[in-house]
Structures are given as C-alpha cells and as structure tokens.
Write a protein that holds these residues in place. Structure first.
Motif, PDB file in Angstrom:
ATOM      1  N   HIS A  41       0.843  -1.192   0.000  1.00 17.22           N
ATOM      2  CA  HIS A  41       0.000   0.000   0.000  1.00 17.22           C
ATOM      3  C   HIS A  41       0.884   1.250   0.000  1.00 17.22           C
ATOM      4  O   HIS A  41       0.588   2.227  -0.698  1.00 17.22           O
ATOM      5  N   ASN A  75      -8.434  -0.181  -4.229  1.00 17.90           N
ATOM      6  CA  ASN A  75      -9.733  -0.227  -3.549  1.00 17.90           C
ATOM      7  C   ASN A  75      -9.555   0.060  -2.058  1.00 17.90           C
ATOM      8  O   ASN A  75     -10.314   0.835  -1.475  1.00 17.90           O
ATOM      9  N   ASP A  76      -8.545  -0.569  -1.448  1.00 15.41           N
ATOM     10  CA  ASP A  76      -8.259  -0.335  -0.026  1.00 15.41           C
ATOM     11  C   ASP A  76      -7.917   1.129   0.225  1.00 15.41           C
ATOM     12  O   ASP A  76      -8.426   1.753   1.164  1.00 15.41           O
ATOM     13  N   GLN A  78      -8.593   3.752  -1.648  1.00 11.27           N
ATOM     14  CA  GLN A  78      -9.727   4.636  -1.901  1.00 11.27           C
ATOM     15  C   GLN A  78     -10.737   4.555  -0.754  1.00 11.27           C
ATOM     16  O   GLN A  78     -11.256   5.581  -0.314  1.00 11.27           O
ATOM     17  N   SER A  79     -10.990   3.356  -0.257  1.00  7.50           N
ATOM     18  CA  SER A  79     -11.917   3.195   0.873  1.00  7.50           C
ATOM     19  C   SER A  79     -11.441   3.957   2.103  1.00  7.50           C
ATOM     20  O   SER A  79     -12.252   4.457   2.882  1.00  7.50           O
ATOM     21  N   ALA A  80     -10.120   4.042   2.262  1.00  8.27           N
ATOM     22  CA  ALA A  80      -9.542   4.765   3.400  1.00  8.27           C
ATOM     23  C   ALA A  80      -9.446   6.272   3.138  1.00  8.27           C
ATOM     24  O   ALA A  80      -8.972   7.018   3.997  1.00  8.27           O
ATOM     25  N   GLY A  81      -9.869   6.710   1.940  1.00  7.87           N
ATOM     26  CA  GLY A  81      -9.832   8.137   1.614  1.00  7.87           C
ATOM     27  C   GLY A  81      -8.448   8.657   1.285  1.00  7.87           C
ATOM     28  O   GLY A  81      -8.186   9.853   1.387  1.00  7.87           O
ATOM     29  N   GLU A  84      -7.994   8.945  -4.956  1.00  2.02           N
ATOM     30  CA  GLU A  84      -9.266   9.064  -5.664  1.00  2.02           C
ATOM     31  C   GLU A  84      -9.048   8.685  -7.112  1.00  2.02           C
ATOM     32  O   GLU A  84      -7.959   8.878  -7.659  1.00  2.02           O
TER      33      GLU A  84
END
Length: 145
Positions: A41, A75-76, A78-81, A84
């Motif tokens: 990540h 995806n991880d 983006q989900s964590a903000g 984008e």
C-alpha cells in the motif's frame, strides 16, 4: 561449541543479502503498520504521488504488480480516503488515480517512519560506510539507483 549449521550456505553473499533484506522489510513493515499501512500500500501510494494523475494500468506497470493486485490495493486506499479515481483526461475510458490530501499527509508520515526503520537497519555502519554500502547495493542490484 558446535558450528552453526549450513556454514557453506551462510557464507554466501546471496544468503546474507536475503537475511539483511528480510530484516529491513520487517523493520519497515512494522514502522508502516504503526501508521496503519501495509508495505505494498505504501509502494502504490508513493507511486501515485510521483506519477499522478496516473492510469491504473500504468501504475501497475510502474510498480511491477499484477493488475488485479493493483486494483485491490487501490480499492483499499480509496476506501480509506487516501486516493481518488477519476476519468483520465487523456483517455476517458480509463481511470486516473491521484492522492487525496489525507493520502499525502499519511505518505509523509510513512516516509518518515520508513527512513527511521532504515536508519535502524544501518545503525551499525558509519555515515561513510552507509554511502559505500548503498553504492555497492545499487551496483549489484541491477538498478540505476
């Protein structure tokens, strides 16, 4: 006292490099975990910062990760903000990925944590030895730095 097993293997530079790399990865992984991030990540987040806006496919090639793995990591993130996705201005059929402000702030903290972990790894070396070691690693790694 008995000699350590596998003396021939343990004397190989490749074995020693593998051990040093494993120790370095463990130190960095622990430091990143304290910020809530995994190693890949962090790699992807850093690449997004350096390449943004970047198409997902180009990002995957840039970090040498399988496209499905890149999608999962994005995806991880983006989900964590932290990143984008938006239509790529150069090709609307593709998504371009960029860092969010929170992603940029987290990346700064993670880079500091990773530097500190690498300082711990290289603590037994003097500054001159660190420079020499890095130069040697670059030469044998097949990278240009």
């Amino acid at each position: 006292m008995a000699e350590a097993p596998l003396p021939a293997i343990r004397s190989l530079p490749s074995w020693l490099l593998g051990r040093a790399a494993a120790r370095g990865r463990a130190l960095v992984a622990e430091a990143l975990a304290s910020e809530g991030l995994k190693m890949w990540h962090h790699v992807v987040l850093s690449a997004v910062r350096d390449l943004a806006p970047v198409a997902q496919a180009d990002l995957g090639r840039g970090v040498r990760l399988d496209p499905k793995d890149v999608v999962g990591i994005l995806n991880d993130l983006q989900s964590a903000g932290l990143v984008e996705r938006a239509p790529d201005p150069r090709d609307r059929r593709k998504n371009a990925v960029s860092l969010t402000e929170e992603g940029a702030r987290l990346l700064v903290r993670c880079e500091k944590a990773a530097r500190e972990a690498n300082d711990e790894l290289l603590a037994p070396l003097s500054a001159a030895e660190r420079d020499q070691f890095m130069g040697l690693l670059i030469r044998i790694s097949g990278t240009d730095g």
